[in-house]
Design a protein around this motif. Structure first.
Motif, PDB file in Angstrom:
ATOM      1  N   ALA A   1      -2.219   3.797  -3.913  1.00  0.00           N
ATOM      2  CA  ALA A   1      -2.157   2.681  -4.848  1.00  0.00           C
ATOM      3  C   ALA A   1      -1.886   1.419  -4.046  1.00  0.00           C
ATOM      4  O   ALA A   1      -1.075   1.440  -3.118  1.00  0.00           O
ATOM      5  N   THR A   2      -2.593   0.357  -4.373  1.00  0.00           N
ATOM      6  CA  THR A   2      -2.288  -0.943  -3.789  1.00  0.00           C
ATOM      7  C   THR A   2      -1.712  -1.799  -4.911  1.00  0.00           C
ATOM      8  O   THR A   2      -2.257  -1.844  -6.004  1.00  0.00           O
ATOM      9  N   VAL A   3      -0.594  -2.427  -4.632  1.00  0.00           N
ATOM     10  CA  VAL A   3       0.118  -3.229  -5.625  1.00  0.00           C
ATOM     11  C   VAL A   3       0.185  -4.649  -5.106  1.00  0.00           C
ATOM     12  O   VAL A   3       0.629  -4.891  -3.983  1.00  0.00           O
TER      13      VAL A   3
ATOM     14  N   VAL B   1      -2.497  -3.300  -9.953  1.00  0.00           N
ATOM     15  CA  VAL B   1      -2.415  -1.995  -9.285  1.00  0.00           C
ATOM     16  C   VAL B   1      -3.819  -1.397  -9.243  1.00  0.00           C
ATOM     17  O   VAL B   1      -4.500  -1.313 -10.267  1.00  0.00           O
TER      18      VAL B   1
ATOM     19  N   ARG C   1       0.859  -1.182   0.000  1.00  0.00           N
ATOM     20  CA  ARG C   1       0.000   0.000   0.000  1.00  0.00           C
ATOM     21  C   ARG C   1       0.894   1.229   0.000  1.00  0.00           C
ATOM     22  O   ARG C   1       1.704   1.417   0.910  1.00  0.00           O
ATOM     23  N   ILE C   2       0.741   2.079  -1.023  1.00  0.00           N
ATOM     24  CA  ILE C   2       1.559   3.283  -1.167  1.00  0.00           C
ATOM     25  C   ILE C   2       0.633   4.494  -1.135  1.00  0.00           C
ATOM     26  O   ILE C   2      -0.326   4.563  -1.899  1.00  0.00           O
TER      27      ILE C   2
ATOM     28  N   ARG D   1       6.715   5.850  -7.595  1.00  0.00           N
ATOM     29  CA  ARG D   1       6.852   4.828  -6.555  1.00  0.00           C
ATOM     30  C   ARG D   1       6.182   3.515  -6.967  1.00  0.00           C
ATOM     31  O   ARG D   1       6.688   2.427  -6.682  1.00  0.00           O
ATOM     32  N   VAL D   2       5.046   3.609  -7.654  1.00  0.00           N
ATOM     33  CA  VAL D   2       4.374   2.405  -8.154  1.00  0.00           C
ATOM     34  C   VAL D   2       5.238   1.726  -9.215  1.00  0.00           C
ATOM     35  O   VAL D   2       5.406   0.506  -9.197  1.00  0.00           O
ATOM     36  N   ASP D   3       5.801   2.509 -10.127  1.00  0.00           N
ATOM     37  CA  ASP D   3       6.691   1.939 -11.147  1.00  0.00           C
ATOM     38  C   ASP D   3       7.874   1.216 -10.509  1.00  0.00           C
ATOM     39  O   ASP D   3       8.258   0.128 -10.941  1.00  0.00           O
TER      40      ASP D   3
ATOM     41  N   HIS E   1      -5.918   2.080  -7.891  1.00  0.00           N
ATOM     42  CA  HIS E   1      -5.694   3.474  -7.482  1.00  0.00           C
ATOM     43  C   HIS E   1      -6.934   4.017  -6.788  1.00  0.00           C
ATOM     44  O   HIS E   1      -8.057   3.737  -7.197  1.00  0.00           O
TER      45      HIS E   1
END
Length: 62
Positions: free
Chosen positions: A52-54, A36, A10-11, A22-24, A38
């Motif tokens: 964003a949850t990855v 991902v 979780r960002i 940061r997701v990249d 958003h």
């Protein structure tokens, strides 16, 4: 963390461009097919927060 829980990163960031970077970076260490999602939290009188949850493939709950 319980081993039964999905491995979700979780960002949260106040800047959409910073969040995208940061997701990249997070995706660069995960296998193809990672998911991902958003979200944007809007507040009265404050700037929005972007999240964003990855999660890697296979952790998606459908």
């Amino acid at each position: 963390m319980d081993s039964e829980e999905p491995h979700v990163l979780r960002i949260i960031d106040g800047d959409e461009q910073s969040l995208a970077r940061r997701v990249d970076l997070a995706l660069s260490g995960l296998p193809d097919g990672s998911r991902v999602d958003h979200f944007t939290y809007w507040y009265t009188g404050r700037p929005p927060l972007h999240e964003a949850t990855v999660s890697p493939p296979g952790d998606a709950v459908d």
